[in-house]
Design an enzyme around this catalytic site. Structure first.
Site, PDB file in Angstrom:
ATOM      1  N   ASP A  12       0.278   9.702 -10.950  1.00 13.06           N
ATOM      2  CA  ASP A  12       0.480  10.621 -12.132  1.00 13.06           C
ATOM      3  C   ASP A  12      -0.121  11.574 -12.591  1.00 13.06           C
ATOM      4  O   ASP A  12      -0.266  11.560 -13.418  1.00 13.06           O
ATOM      5  CB  ASP A  12       2.092  10.803 -12.646  1.00 13.06           C
ATOM      6  CG  ASP A  12       3.092  10.774 -11.897  1.00 13.06           C
ATOM      7  OD1 ASP A  12       2.938  10.698 -10.622  1.00 13.06           O
ATOM      8  OD2 ASP A  12       3.860   9.699 -12.211  1.00 13.06           O
ATOM      9  N   LYS A  63       9.870  13.001  -1.667  1.00 11.83           N
ATOM     10  CA  LYS A  63      11.531  14.479  -2.292  1.00 11.83           C
ATOM     11  C   LYS A  63      11.955  15.111  -1.157  1.00 11.83           C
ATOM     12  O   LYS A  63      12.173  16.037  -1.419  1.00 11.83           O
ATOM     13  CB  LYS A  63      11.673  14.177  -2.877  1.00 11.83           C
ATOM     14  CG  LYS A  63      11.067  13.438  -4.329  1.00 11.83           C
ATOM     15  CD  LYS A  63      11.574  13.595  -6.172  1.00 11.83           C
ATOM     16  CE  LYS A  63      11.147  13.214  -7.109  1.00 11.83           C
ATOM     17  NZ  LYS A  63       9.736  12.539  -7.075  1.00 11.83           N
ATOM     18  N   PRO A  68      16.539  19.499   9.038  1.00  5.09           N
ATOM     19  CA  PRO A  68      15.788  19.069   9.652  1.00  5.09           C
ATOM     20  C   PRO A  68      14.990  17.991  10.174  1.00  5.09           C
ATOM     21  O   PRO A  68      13.981  17.200  10.639  1.00  5.09           O
ATOM     22  CB  PRO A  68      17.233  18.292  10.310  1.00  5.09           C
ATOM     23  CG  PRO A  68      18.317  18.444   9.376  1.00  5.09           C
ATOM     24  CD  PRO A  68      17.578  20.130   9.045  1.00  5.09           C
TER      25      PRO A  68
END
Length: 236
Positions: A12, A63, A68
């Site tokens: 991160d 995430k 779709p």
């Protein structure tokens, strides 16, 4: 499981240089890294290719929560990078998760994992967005959807590992961010747990971030995490 794969280090970082410095310090002691949105935006997909070319496994934590078709395209792109795991948001429902799974079929070794409830969220946070149940109940609900959609596993906090393992069985991948060493600050994680507790309850992988990457000696910090996972074994 090989401990160099069971522990995933979260890179991160805001730039490639800082991330690479941690990787260089850890050397062969770690094979698995998480690249999230911050580092991917700063360093680009070329950094992911670089990690894979160096023999590292990459958990690409995107995430994904889109229509779709867009999710499928992103999963195919992740597969072309050679990553081992990619995340899709369980709140997107069966259609989005199924699209991700279908797109991954042509990418050997790519596992699609459904994010359930992020580790910073509490029951009160869920109530704010109209979810009346507890975090654990919501995690299990989304895990059932993910299983039906064909996902290889889920992302959840250490607090939900035991009921998830009972629900999903022995083959599912359960990755747990939000792990902290005993006595360490949980930072922004509202539902934390130790690496040992997570693995004892059935986690297949634990994600560890700043307690290793921001430590004065990241390699020593990684060894402490390994020691927590195997308290009777002297870390090497």
């Amino acid at each position: 499981m090989d401990p160099t794969r069971q522990i995933i280090i979260a890179l991160d970082h805001a730039n490639r240089q800082d991330a690479q410095a941690v990787i260089d310090r850890l050397g062969d002691a770690c094979r698995f890294y998480k690249v999230g949105l911050e580092l991917l935006t700063a360093a680009g997909p070329e950094f992911v290719r670089h990690l894979v070319a160096q023999g590292k496994e990459v958990f690409l934590d995107l995430k994904l929560f889109e229509i779709p078709n867009s999710v499928a395209g992103a999963v195919r792109a992740a597969g072309e990078l050679g990553v081992s795991m990619v995340t899709v948001h369980g709140m997107g429902g069966t259609g989005i998760m199924s699209a991700a799974v279908d797109a991954a079929r042509d990418c050997p070794g790519l596992r699609v994992l459904a994010l359930t409830v992020v580790t910073s969220m509490t029951d009160a946070d869920l109530a704010d967005i109209g979810v009346p149940d507890t975090a654990e109940a919501q995690v299990l609900r989304l895990a059932r959807l993910a299983e039906r959609a064909g996902c290889h596993g889920v992302i959840a906090s250490p607090r939900e590992v035991a009921p998830l393992r009972a629900l999903l069985g022995s083959d599912a991948v359960i990755v747990t961010p939000g792990v902290t060493l005993p006595g360490a600050s949980p930072a922004e994680h509202a539902r934390p747990g130790t690496p040992l507790a997570a693995v004892t309850d059935g986690a297949s992988h634990v994600v560890v971030g700043r307690s290793i990457t921001r430590a004065p000696d990241p390699l020593s910090a990684l060894r402490r995490v390994r020691a927590d996972l195997s308290p009777t074994t002297t870390p090497r």
